[in-house]
Design a protein around this motif. Structure first.
Motif, PDB file in Angstrom:
ATOM      1  N   GLU A  70       0.828  -1.204   0.000  1.00 17.16           N
ATOM      2  CA  GLU A  70       0.000   0.000   0.000  1.00 17.16           C
ATOM      3  C   GLU A  70       0.871   1.267   0.000  1.00 17.16           C
ATOM      4  O   GLU A  70       0.604   2.232  -0.713  1.00 17.16           O
ATOM      5  CB  GLU A  70      -0.881  -0.012   1.254  1.00 17.16           C
ATOM      6  CG  GLU A  70      -2.233   0.633   1.095  1.00 17.16           C
ATOM      7  CD  GLU A  70      -3.093   0.332   2.324  1.00 17.16           C
ATOM      8  OE1 GLU A  70      -3.169   1.216   3.186  1.00 17.16           O
ATOM      9  OE2 GLU A  70      -3.643  -0.789   2.415  1.00 17.16           O
ATOM     10  N   ASN A  73       2.470   1.875  -3.240  1.00 14.76           N
ATOM     11  CA  ASN A  73       1.449   2.420  -4.132  1.00 14.76           C
ATOM     12  C   ASN A  73       1.234   3.916  -3.902  1.00 14.76           C
ATOM     13  O   ASN A  73       1.181   4.702  -4.847  1.00 14.76           O
ATOM     14  CB  ASN A  73       0.140   1.664  -3.899  1.00 14.76           C
ATOM     15  CG  ASN A  73      -0.601   1.424  -5.187  1.00 14.76           C
ATOM     16  OD1 ASN A  73      -0.189   1.917  -6.247  1.00 14.76           O
ATOM     17  ND2 ASN A  73      -1.677   0.673  -5.118  1.00 14.76           N
ATOM     18  N   LEU A  78       4.878   1.665  -7.649  1.00 13.51           N
ATOM     19  CA  LEU A  78       4.443   0.386  -8.201  1.00 13.51           C
ATOM     20  C   LEU A  78       3.974   0.563  -9.636  1.00 13.51           C
ATOM     21  O   LEU A  78       3.221   1.478  -9.941  1.00 13.51           O
ATOM     22  CB  LEU A  78       3.292  -0.203  -7.382  1.00 13.51           C
ATOM     23  CG  LEU A  78       3.634  -0.917  -6.082  1.00 13.51           C
ATOM     24  CD1 LEU A  78       2.413  -1.672  -5.586  1.00 13.51           C
ATOM     25  CD2 LEU A  78       4.805  -1.871  -6.262  1.00 13.51           C
ATOM     26  N   THR A  80       1.791  -1.129 -12.433  1.00 17.59           N
ATOM     27  CA  THR A  80       0.793  -2.188 -12.564  1.00 17.59           C
ATOM     28  C   THR A  80       0.887  -2.867 -13.926  1.00 17.59           C
ATOM     29  O   THR A  80       0.672  -4.063 -14.027  1.00 17.59           O
ATOM     30  CB  THR A  80      -0.638  -1.650 -12.348  1.00 17.59           C
ATOM     31  OG1 THR A  80      -0.741  -0.394 -13.020  1.00 17.59           O
ATOM     32  CG2 THR A  80      -0.908  -1.457 -10.873  1.00 17.59           C
TER      33      THR A  80
END
Ligand code: C2E
Ligand code: C2E
Ligand code: C2E
Length: 88
Positions: A70, A73, A78, A80
């Motif tokens: 988290e 993020n 991060l 994706t």
């Protein structure tokens, strides 16, 4: 061979990790540099890391793996969909 879902794969944006994330993610950055060295993978913009290594890093920060994910993020480190970085 077996290919796991891309959704579960942890891919770090190295530029953001090294330039932006700073102290909050110091150990992640240090670890990523070590991984790059071990792999001889110096020119990539992104780095895919092992789930096992993410678990170890979470222990270093004394938090759960999901809470570390988290935070990664929140700092925007991060990736994706790594392929989207090369699309343009
Ligand atoms: P390599 O990518 O050149 O990595 C050489 C050695 O560096 C690895 O030997 C391992 O000891 C260390 N290393 C590299 N990346 C990591 C990492 O993310 N975490 C950790 N803890 N250590 C890392 P090892 O494990 O005997 O692997 C030998 C070769 O097998 C690797 O050479 C790579 O080509 C391949 N390999 C191993 N695991 C994976 C994997 O999950 N995915 C891929 N794509 N290749 C793998
Ligand atoms: P992908 O996993 O979605 O990765 C897309 C692109 O992100 C890769 O294109 C590469 O440019 C970059 N990338 C991802 N992880 C790393 C990393 O740890 N280091 C560096 N330097 N770049 C990274 P690329 O290389 O053309 O690969 C295209 C696709 O081929 C990958 O999509 C993946 O599906 C497959 N692939 C490539 N290498 C491996 C591998 O070692 N293991 C597995 N299982 N698949 C691979
Ligand atoms: P994982 O261990 O969570 O690794 C996730 C991704 O990190 C790998 O995706 C790969 O892109 C990168 N990675 C991990 N270790 C290395 C390494 O030593 N060298 C390099 N160059 N990249 C590494 P990938 O390749 O799609 O593999 C997906 C999963 O398949 C891995 O998840 C792991 O569970 C398994 N796997 C793949 N290759 C090997 C292997 O050689 N040995 C073992 N024990 N497991 C492997």
């Amino acid at each position: 061979g077996v290919r796991h879902e891309a959704a579960g794969k942890i891919v770090l944006d190295l530029e953001k990790l090294y330039d932006v994330a700073g102290e909050a993610l110091e150990y992640v950055a240090r670890y990523a540099r070590a991984i790059q060295q071990q792999r001889g993978d110096y020119n990539g913009r992104v780095l895919s890391i092992r789930a096992d290594d993410l678990r170890s890093l979470a222990i270093v920060y004394d938090e759960s793996t999901s809470s570390l994910v988290e935070r990664l993020n929140e700092h925007g480190v991060l990736v994706t969909d790594p392929r989207s970085l090369f699309a343009n």
